[in-house]
Design an enzyme around this catalytic site. Structure first.
Site, PDB file in Angstrom:
ATOM      1  N   VAL A 152      -4.510   9.677 -15.802  1.00 11.03           N
ATOM      2  CA  VAL A 152      -3.654   9.685 -16.991  1.00 11.03           C
ATOM      3  C   VAL A 152      -2.696  10.865 -16.953  1.00 11.03           C
ATOM      4  O   VAL A 152      -1.653  10.860 -17.610  1.00 11.03           O
ATOM      5  CB  VAL A 152      -4.507   9.761 -18.287  1.00 11.03           C
ATOM      6  CG1 VAL A 152      -5.079  11.176 -18.478  1.00 11.03           C
ATOM      7  CG2 VAL A 152      -3.709   9.352 -19.501  1.00 11.03           C
ATOM      8  N   SER A 153      -3.027  11.881 -16.157  1.00 13.43           N
ATOM      9  CA  SER A 153      -2.273  13.134 -16.188  1.00 13.43           C
ATOM     10  C   SER A 153      -1.225  13.200 -15.074  1.00 13.43           C
ATOM     11  O   SER A 153      -1.556  13.185 -13.889  1.00 13.43           O
ATOM     12  CB  SER A 153      -3.252  14.309 -16.046  1.00 13.43           C
ATOM     13  OG  SER A 153      -2.569  15.493 -15.681  1.00 13.43           O
ATOM     14  N   PRO A 154       0.053  13.294 -15.465  1.00  9.08           N
ATOM     15  CA  PRO A 154       1.127  13.312 -14.466  1.00  9.08           C
ATOM     16  C   PRO A 154       1.169  14.593 -13.649  1.00  9.08           C
ATOM     17  O   PRO A 154       1.384  14.561 -12.435  1.00  9.08           O
ATOM     18  CB  PRO A 154       2.396  13.155 -15.307  1.00  9.08           C
ATOM     19  CG  PRO A 154       2.019  13.653 -16.667  1.00  9.08           C
ATOM     20  CD  PRO A 154       0.561  13.348 -16.838  1.00  9.08           C
TER      21      PRO A 154
ATOM     22  N   THR B  57      -1.203  16.274 -12.795  1.00  5.39           N
ATOM     23  CA  THR B  57      -2.303  16.206 -11.841  1.00  5.39           C
ATOM     24  C   THR B  57      -1.889  15.449 -10.587  1.00  5.39           C
ATOM     25  O   THR B  57      -2.318  15.791  -9.481  1.00  5.39           O
ATOM     26  CB  THR B  57      -3.528  15.561 -12.508  1.00  5.39           C
ATOM     27  OG1 THR B  57      -3.833  16.298 -13.694  1.00  5.39           O
ATOM     28  CG2 THR B  57      -4.744  15.592 -11.601  1.00  5.39           C
TER      29      THR B  57
END
EC number: 2.5.1.18
Lengths: 227, 225
Positions: free
Chosen positions: A16-18, A20
């Protein structure tokens, strides 16, 4: 003469984390440059946020506006084909990524050699192509894009709802909490018997220093010609 | 052949913010290296946070703990003698830095050539030697350490309570808010068509790219003739 041991680097991530995704690609690229053992550890960011009392940055409207620009700049800098999500609240909060992270947990258990590839394909779906990542068919497509066998993909999909897998994802998330994590990416370097936690995709120069390695920017394989 | 124009770069900062110290020193060091006009703009961070609905990061306990490590690592990386504050809630929130920022604003009006030095001395007090920065005597000592004349110091200490200085600090803060700021440091690069906002002290490679310059790390080589 014995050579120095490889440094274990644990990478806690949620697709979900860009930011990342950016850190993920960097660490994958540096696998052949730094003496490290990169250990991919899919966890559940939503669970981590709950446990730590943190909130997604976009809950502060001005942060959200800035992040939009910051992500695109960083994507260009890191050479990752990230595109802004059209309905971030729906995709990231309402739909979320719990099923994707469970699927990655199964892949980690059953076919760890495909974990990097499947993670990348899921990131590509959510953060480049704007496609779903929680439906079974979406997960199947992502795994297929990494050349996993159909039979293996089906097995992984079936295992997703096993309590062992749910517990495993929970445990990974708890491990991150124990390292002091509050967001993603969380990167833990294991040096000289101690663990050093780093947050974010903008601490690579500091991590390199700590590992006695050189940070050569986002494209370490590019050979700079001297003028 | 006309020389390329220098790009205007505004740094909005508050000495209460340690990451702002890193950004400040880095930009000051790059003054001779980059074709930029660095404009130092003291703001009141509390006002920016309030308007944005933001909270200081240390309000999330595990963020606060991480920040302690992150600050020391960054201090070593940037070569800045930062030490952790013993009672951060009291120093940063209860006492705060409003008077310090007002004093810097007065210096910016009266003796702008000293704004860099006075800012640095105030950062050293709060974030290196663990000393007060809100009492009049503290401000005097900081300005003296920056080699300001006693008479100028007294003038600035008097001016800081004038409404036009208070207004100037408010205006600077409002300018930052208008650029979209939600924290400090906020760096505005005025290149191409529109001002581009950057937050934090960890975007220098991107800022350099936007300036068509090179980021050579926190300690750029001295200019070789």
């Amino acid at each position: 003469m014995a050579s120095s041991p490889r440094i274990k680097v644990e990478f806690f991530y949620d697709v979900v984390s860009p930011y990342t995704w950016l850190a993920f690609e960097v660490l994958c690229r540096y696998q052949s440059h730094w003496k490290m053992d990169l250990v991919l550890r899919p966890f559940y960011l939503g669970g981590l946020m709950n446990a730590t009392g943190n909130r997604p940055p976009m809950m502060v409207p001005k942060k959200g506006l800035y992040m939009h620009k910051d992500l695109l700049r960083n994507a260009a800098y890191f050479g990752v084909p990230l595109k802004a999500i059209e309905d971030p609240f729906n995709v990231m909060i309402e739909k979320g990524t719990l099923r994707a992270q469970r699927f990655l947990t199964v892949v980690a258990h059953e076919h760890p050699e495909h974990l990097e590839g499947v993670s990348r394909e899921l990131w590509r779906r959510i953060w480049s192509l704007g496609e779903d990542i929680v439906e079974d068919e979406s997960l199947h497509l992502a795994a297929k894009a990494t050349n996993m066998e159909d039979a293996d993909i089906q097995k992984c999909l079936n295992m997703m709802n096993d309590s062992t897998i749910k517990l495993s994802l929970k445990k990974t998330t708890e491990d991150a909490v124990e390292y002091g994590a509050f967001g993603a990416p969380t990167i833990v370097l294991h040096l000289n018997g101690r663990s050093e936690m780093f947050f974010g995709s903008d601490r690579f120069p500091l991590m390199a220093e700590m590992m006695n390695e050189k940070w050569k920017g986002p494209f370490p394989d590019m050979i700079k010609s001297s003028l | 052949m006309a020389a390329l124009m220098r790009t205007k770069v505004e740094l909005f900062y508050d000495v209460v913010s340690p990451y702002s110290w890193f950004g400040f020193e880095a930009l000051c060091r790059y003054r001779p290296h980059w074709k930029m006009d660095l404009i130092l703009r003291p703001v009141f961070l509390g006002g920016i946070m309030k308007e944005a609905g933001n909270r200081p990061p240390m309000m999330v306990p595990s963020k606060g703990l991480y920040m302690q490590k992150d600050l020391l690592r960054n201090a070593a990386y940037f070569g800045i003698p930062l030490k952790l504050i013993e009672d951060p809630f009291h120093v940063m929130i209860e006492k705060g830095s409003l008077r310090a920022q007002r004093f810097i604003t007065a210096v910016a009006h009266e003796r702008p050539e000293y704004i860099e030095g006075v800012s640095r001395e105030l950062w050293k007090r709060i974030w290196s030697t663990g000393e007060d920065i809100v009492e009049t005597e503290s401000l005097h000592i900081a300005a003296k350490a920056a080699n300001m004349e006693d008479s100028d110091i007294l003038k600035c200490l008097k001016l800081m309570n004038d409404s036009n200085i208070k207004q100037a600090l408010i205006k600077s803060t409002e300018d930052a808010i208008e650029y979209g700021a939600f924290g400090a440091p906020t760096v505005i690069v005025h290149s191409k068509d529109q001002p581009e906002m950057f937050f934090g002290s960890d975007r220098f490679p991107l800022i350099a790219q936007m300036l068509n310059e090179e980021w050579k790390g926190p300690l750029p080589d001295p200019i070789k003739n």
